[in-house]
Design a protein around this motif. Sequence first.
Motif, PDB file in Angstrom:
ATOM      1  N   ASN A 185       0.835  -1.182   0.000  1.00 11.46           N
ATOM      2  CA  ASN A 185       0.000   0.000   0.000  1.00 11.46           C
ATOM      3  C   ASN A 185       0.888   1.257   0.000  1.00 11.46           C
ATOM      4  OD1 ASN A 185      -1.772   2.005   0.556  1.00 11.46           O
ATOM      5  ND2 ASN A 185      -2.692   1.034   2.360  1.00 11.46           N
ATOM      6  N   LEU A 238       0.942   3.487   3.063  1.00 12.03           N
ATOM      7  CA  LEU A 238       1.711   3.074   4.244  1.00 12.03           C
ATOM      8  C   LEU A 238       3.167   3.511   4.127  1.00 12.03           C
ATOM      9  CD1 LEU A 238       0.425  -0.519   5.138  1.00 12.03           C
ATOM     10  CD2 LEU A 238      -0.123   1.659   6.197  1.00 12.03           C
ATOM     11  N   ILE A 245       7.240  -2.363   6.955  1.00 10.36           N
ATOM     12  CA  ILE A 245       6.043  -2.223   6.120  1.00 10.36           C
ATOM     13  C   ILE A 245       6.000  -3.267   5.006  1.00 10.36           C
ATOM     14  CG2 ILE A 245       4.748  -0.712   4.571  1.00 10.36           C
ATOM     15  CD1 ILE A 245       4.725   0.365   7.348  1.00 10.36           C
ATOM     16  N   PRO A 263       6.193  -7.309   6.157  1.00 10.39           N
ATOM     17  CA  PRO A 263       4.982  -7.777   6.845  1.00 10.39           C
ATOM     18  C   PRO A 263       3.747  -7.740   5.937  1.00 10.39           C
ATOM     19  CG  PRO A 263       6.104  -6.122   8.182  1.00 10.39           C
ATOM     20  CD  PRO A 263       6.831  -6.188   6.886  1.00 10.39           C
ATOM     21  N   GLN A 264       3.667  -6.701   5.104  1.00 12.30           N
ATOM     22  CA  GLN A 264       2.511  -6.588   4.217  1.00 12.30           C
ATOM     23  C   GLN A 264       2.509  -7.709   3.180  1.00 12.30           C
ATOM     24  OE1 GLN A 264       0.681  -3.140   3.284  1.00 12.30           O
ATOM     25  NE2 GLN A 264      -0.591  -4.317   1.916  1.00 12.30           N
ATOM     26  N   PRO A 304      -4.596 -10.881   9.331  1.00 12.45           N
ATOM     27  CA  PRO A 304      -5.860 -10.148   9.331  1.00 12.45           C
ATOM     28  C   PRO A 304      -6.467 -10.135   7.919  1.00 12.45           C
ATOM     29  CG  PRO A 304      -4.005  -8.640   9.420  1.00 12.45           C
ATOM     30  CD  PRO A 304      -3.451 -10.008   9.572  1.00 12.45           C
ATOM     31  N   PRO A 305      -7.775  -9.842   7.798  1.00 13.12           N
ATOM     32  CA  PRO A 305      -8.456  -9.949   6.508  1.00 13.12           C
ATOM     33  C   PRO A 305      -7.777  -9.168   5.373  1.00 13.12           C
ATOM     34  CG  PRO A 305      -9.945  -9.121   8.221  1.00 13.12           C
ATOM     35  CD  PRO A 305      -8.675  -9.455   8.877  1.00 13.12           C
ATOM     36  N   GLU A 306      -7.159  -8.032   5.704  1.00 15.53           N
ATOM     37  CA  GLU A 306      -6.540  -7.229   4.643  1.00 15.53           C
ATOM     38  C   GLU A 306      -5.355  -7.943   4.009  1.00 15.53           C
ATOM     39  OE1 GLU A 306      -7.211  -6.209   7.683  1.00 15.53           O
ATOM     40  OE2 GLU A 306      -7.715  -4.079   7.782  1.00 15.53           O
ATOM     41  N   LEU A 307      -4.791  -8.923   4.691  1.00 12.27           N
ATOM     42  CA  LEU A 307      -3.559  -9.537   4.201  1.00 12.27           C
ATOM     43  C   LEU A 307      -3.772 -10.977   3.765  1.00 12.27           C
ATOM     44  CD1 LEU A 307      -0.815  -8.297   6.683  1.00 12.27           C
ATOM     45  CD2 LEU A 307      -1.614  -7.252   4.594  1.00 12.27           C
TER      46      LEU A 307
END
Lengths: 255, 258
Positions: free
Chosen positions: B153, B156, B174, B177-178, B253-256
């Motif tokens: 992103n 970020l 960032i 982990p993303q 989490p859902p975003e990842l």
Amino acid sequence: MSVDSVVTLKNIGKIYDTGVEALKGVNFDFPVGKLSTLLGPSGCGKTTLLKIIGGLIDATSGEVWVNGKPITGPGPDRAFVFQDFALLPWATILRNVSFGLELRGVPKEERFEIARKYIREVGLEGFESNFPHQLSGGMRQRVGLARALTVDADIILMDEPFSSVDEQTRRKFQEDMLDLLQNRHKTVIFVTHSIEEAAYMSDLIVLLSARPGAVSQVIRPGIDRSGKCADDIRRDKKYLDVVDTIWRELKVYLC
Amino acid sequence: MDAQSNHGRRKGYELLRLAASFAFFFGVWELVGRWPLSAAFPSFSLTFMAFLRMIGDGSFLNAYASTLQPLLIGFTICGIIGVGFGIWMGLSRAMEWFSLPVFVILQAAPMAAVIPLITYTYGVGLTAKVLAVAVLSTPLVVMNSYKGIRNTNPSLIQMCRSFQATKTQVVLKIILPQAAGMIFTGLRMGLAMGFVGVVIAELLITPTGIGDLITYHASVADFPEMFAAVSSIILLAAVTINALERIQRRLFPPELQG
């Protein structure tokens, strides 16, 4: 440059790689300790200008001076609040709020203590160990605001902070934010596309013209907030006049 | 309390649906198997009995002891090198410029076609089978790691810069982990391809392990045993991949979710 201006824009111009000219000849002095709003027709380069002030985008021409010195990039004197919150999805609220301090190498105990204080102040106590996806849009932006406050910058830059927040939450949040900023002597530069929001919150409204954006008018609402509740302000004659003035000015660009 | 019982009911419903779906599938299999169409197609019940027999006499145990070897070695190599290379490709413009076109092609190419070539060069031993697994799974692992890095992103990264983060901090705090979710997805899909690779290798290069069970029982016309062997590898792959998917849902989490 007047003595009490903290951010000075000197002939800022921005042409994107695509050839689009976003800003042209923007000059302005932002007064210290005031909440100034950048307002203008959509696509006028408000966000671009804010990111140039933040040092996140380079201007094609001109200079930004902060506290009497030209800037070359982001600095500890400015903190940014993002339109899309920019929270780490994998980190708890506590870590998110303390993330700015983490990047600066502040020891864990110390930064968590500072973060807890601001989490309390933005009204998110009890959510420290939650994750961003468990919070509503308004709550997420409170996290973004708390994170910006932890680093104790003099200048807070806000890029449409309430645009992804629903109307009812937004009103409450605006009031809370004004309360938070009161007596802190922060200089706030605030981008919004909402006329009501600009009129309600600002000490100073900078109207930008359509692309390429330049300062077209400066409005000082001069609404007396002391002792008045939010709903009184929204019925204040001055408030309604300001909304009307801005609308007449912006209407020109809407054809 | 209400939400919890609701959740429980939904879970029960999902289980029921799964059971119904299997019952239907196995029922049709049983019927078609009993129909005197082909002697080489055993019914579900015969296959199931053969399956139990083969668990009992240890032939599955022996077979998988040798099949899992090239799979695990090949997949570990591919996991380390593939993820590393994908991350490198995502971070370095030069690396991306050179290698992206090749991997885009490799990702879509039927890599199984290279397996005879591997045999030609590396013979019929463990090395060839390990390579067969790696060749099939690596393109997916590399491409997913690369995409994971590239999908960061941008907001970020700007946020990090606004707090004067260093380049290293941006990568470590960032970008990596993303990308973790997508890298995990790549590994999961890579392992599925690894199963394909090891089966092809064991059928095509030299019959060992589960490939040996399949070819041997086919050659002596023990069709229930042969079908049981085939079913066992499908079952193992399905259960493993499904378990990895569950782990992924817990971990990120859902975003990842990638």
